[in-house]
Design an enzyme around this catalytic site. Structure first.
Site, PDB file in Angstrom:
ATOM      1  N   ASN A  33      -5.440   0.286   0.334  1.00  0.00           N
ATOM      2  CA  ASN A  33      -4.109   0.897   0.200  1.00  0.00           C
ATOM      3  C   ASN A  33      -4.296   2.234  -0.519  1.00  0.00           C
ATOM      4  OD1 ASN A  33      -1.484   1.610  -0.359  1.00  0.00           O
ATOM      5  ND2 ASN A  33      -1.180   0.043  -1.930  1.00  0.00           N
ATOM      6  N   TRP A  34      -4.166   3.308   0.231  1.00  0.00           N
ATOM      7  CA  TRP A  34      -4.445   4.628  -0.354  1.00  0.00           C
ATOM      8  C   TRP A  34      -3.273   5.164  -1.181  1.00  0.00           C
ATOM      9  CZ3 TRP A  34      -7.299   7.918   3.971  1.00  0.00           C
ATOM     10  CH2 TRP A  34      -8.592   7.412   4.128  1.00  0.00           C
ATOM     11  N   LYS A  35      -2.143   4.484  -1.150  1.00  0.00           N
ATOM     12  CA  LYS A  35      -0.961   4.923  -1.917  1.00  0.00           C
ATOM     13  C   LYS A  35      -0.667   6.395  -1.623  1.00  0.00           C
ATOM     14  CE  LYS A  35      -2.219   1.552  -5.397  1.00  0.00           C
ATOM     15  NZ  LYS A  35      -1.879   0.973  -6.678  1.00  0.00           N
ATOM     16  N   HIS A  64       5.306  -4.018  -1.737  1.00  0.00           N
ATOM     17  CA  HIS A  64       4.349  -3.694  -2.807  1.00  0.00           C
ATOM     18  C   HIS A  64       5.099  -3.585  -4.137  1.00  0.00           C
ATOM     19  CE1 HIS A  64       1.334  -1.598  -5.169  1.00  0.00           C
ATOM     20  NE2 HIS A  64       0.453  -1.978  -4.274  1.00  0.00           N
ATOM     21  N   GLU A  79       4.875  -1.607  -6.499  1.00  0.00           N
ATOM     22  CA  GLU A  79       5.301  -0.244  -6.881  1.00  0.00           C
ATOM     23  C   GLU A  79       6.623   0.111  -6.213  1.00  0.00           C
ATOM     24  OE1 GLU A  79       1.609   1.702  -5.899  1.00  0.00           O
ATOM     25  OE2 GLU A  79       0.649   0.809  -7.654  1.00  0.00           O
ATOM     26  N   GLU A 128      -0.593 -10.068  -5.748  1.00  0.00           N
ATOM     27  CA  GLU A 128      -1.023  -8.995  -6.641  1.00  0.00           C
ATOM     28  C   GLU A 128      -0.289  -9.109  -7.975  1.00  0.00           C
ATOM     29  OE1 GLU A 128      -2.574  -5.450  -4.282  1.00  0.00           O
ATOM     30  OE2 GLU A 128      -0.409  -5.236  -4.277  1.00  0.00           O
ATOM     31  N   GLY A 164      -4.010  -1.367 -10.867  1.00  0.00           N
ATOM     32  CA  GLY A 164      -4.358  -0.053 -11.421  1.00  0.00           C
ATOM     33  C   GLY A 164      -4.665  -0.065 -12.908  1.00  0.00           C
ATOM     34  N   SER A 200      -6.910  -4.304  -9.180  1.00  0.00           N
ATOM     35  CA  SER A 200      -8.152  -3.777  -9.764  1.00  0.00           C
ATOM     36  C   SER A 200      -9.416  -4.391  -9.173  1.00  0.00           C
ATOM     37  CB  SER A 200      -8.129  -3.928 -11.294  1.00  0.00           C
ATOM     38  OG  SER A 200      -7.061  -3.172 -11.842  1.00  0.00           O
ATOM     39  N   GLY A 256      -6.589  -0.963  -4.122  1.00  0.00           N
ATOM     40  CA  GLY A 256      -6.004   0.357  -4.366  1.00  0.00           C
ATOM     41  C   GLY A 256      -7.071   1.378  -4.711  1.00  0.00           C
ATOM     42  N   GLY A 257      -7.313   1.568  -6.002  1.00  0.00           N
ATOM     43  CA  GLY A 257      -8.226   2.612  -6.470  1.00  0.00           C
ATOM     44  C   GLY A 257      -9.588   2.596  -5.783  1.00  0.00           C
TER      45      GLY A 257
HETATM   46  C1  PEP Z   1      -2.745  -2.027  -4.863  1.00  0.00           C
HETATM   47  O1  PEP Z   1      -2.390  -0.883  -4.739  1.00  0.00           O
HETATM   48  O2  PEP Z   1      -2.247  -2.872  -4.131  1.00  0.00           O
HETATM   49  C2  PEP Z   1      -3.768  -2.348  -5.858  1.00  0.00           C
HETATM   50  C3  PEP Z   1      -4.143  -3.588  -5.974  1.00  0.00           C
HETATM   51  O3  PEP Z   1      -4.270  -1.312  -6.608  1.00  0.00           O
HETATM   52  P1  PEP Z   1      -5.589  -1.377  -7.566  1.00  0.00           P
HETATM   53  O4  PEP Z   1      -6.678  -2.009  -6.745  1.00  0.00           O
HETATM   54  O5  PEP Z   1      -5.863   0.056  -7.903  1.00  0.00           O
HETATM   55  O6  PEP Z   1      -5.228  -2.204  -8.730  1.00  0.00           O
END
Ligand code: PEP
Length: 261
Positions: A9-11, A93, A95, A168, A174, A214, A235-236
């Site tokens: 997930n590049w956000k 999500h 966010e 999640e 993050g 994460s 994500g990251g």
């Molecule tokens: C996400 O964006 O769904 C996520 C899990 O981010 P991260 O891996 O950066 O925690």
């Protein structure tokens, strides 16, 4: 047997200029057998990523879709607009739940739109830190999933055959903190129990449950070694080809072990 799925997930990262080269690097770095790989770039970079991953087996997803089929919703993107561009779409999500106040019912409506458009839904759920500390994490997540699935059922078409749930924990996204594999597996089992209540035990067994929060190349094994967890939403680390390479290698090992068991 459920597929092993890794999804980046590049956000709100990458530009039309750098998304294609990054996607090509990730496709090359994750070129292993037996797993499903998905990249979800921002809308504006979907075509660049699609061009870059053509022929690699990497699938492309969106990060969101609007709950209405069309109309006066300035700046929004409908499922029909995504049709033919993506095969997957993330919905719900945390966010978006936080910033756009998305409800479980809205997430259910979005799922209905995706099903109509032939796009596979990746539905996110997860508890806040206070809920985990208060011992109500399982009940919170089960209530989220139940409300979304009941919204879909109320529309009368049953639950999507290609549904994926991404668990999640919000406090792990993050932050560099992760759930333990055991806690994530407990939640995956609880999610499947809820799915079974709404859609039956056989259907629940068929739904992949991913962990997100994460995930890195170092931490992924802890999750995918749990039989009830079928991959990760990343994500990251999903923006880093070397991280994705490690995650894909671990995913491929798990997929091979599952196929042989
Ligand atoms: C996400 O964006 O769904 C996520 C899990 O981010 P991260 O891996 O950066 O925690």
């Amino acid at each position: 047997m459920r597929p092993v799925i890794i999804t980046a997930n590049w956000k709100m990262n990458t530009t039309p200029a750098d998304a294609g080269p990054l996607a090509a690097d990730i496709a090359k770095a994750t070129d292993v057998a037996g797993i499903t790989r998905i990249i979800c770039p921002p809308y504006t970079n979907i075509s660049a990523v699609s061009d870059a991953v053509e022929g690699t087996g990497v699938l492309v997803g969106a990060q969101n879709v609007h709950a209405e089929p069309k109309g006066a919703y300035t700046g929004e993107v409908s499922a029909d607009m995504l049709k033919g561009l993506v095969s997957w779409c993330i919905i719900g999500h945390s966010e978006r739940r936080r910033d756009q106040f998305e409800s479980d019912e809205l997430v259910g409506q979005k799922t209905i739109r995706l099903v109509e458009a032939g796009i596979s839904p990746m539905m996110c759920c997860g508890e806040q830190l206070e809920e985990r500390e208060a011992g109500s994490a399982v009940a919170t997540v089960q209530a989220q999933v139940k409300a979304s699935l009941e919204t879909i059922m109320a529309a009368g078409n049953g639950l999507p055959a290609d549904l994926v749930i991404a668990y999640e924990p919000v406090w792990a996204i993050g932050t560099g903190k992760t759930a333990t594999g055991a806690d994530a597996a407990e939640m995956a089992d609880a999610i499947r129990a809820t799915i079974a209540d709404v859609g039956g035990a056989d259907y629940a067994e068929s739904v992949p449950v991913l962990y997100g929060g994460s995930v890195t190349a170092d931490s992924f094994a802890e999750f995918i070694n749990e039989p009830s967890i079928d991959g990760a939403l990343i994500g990251g680390a999903g923006l880093k080809p070397d991280q994705m390479a490690g995650i894909a290698a671990t995913a491929a090992e798990a997929a091979a072990a599952r196929a042989n068991s």
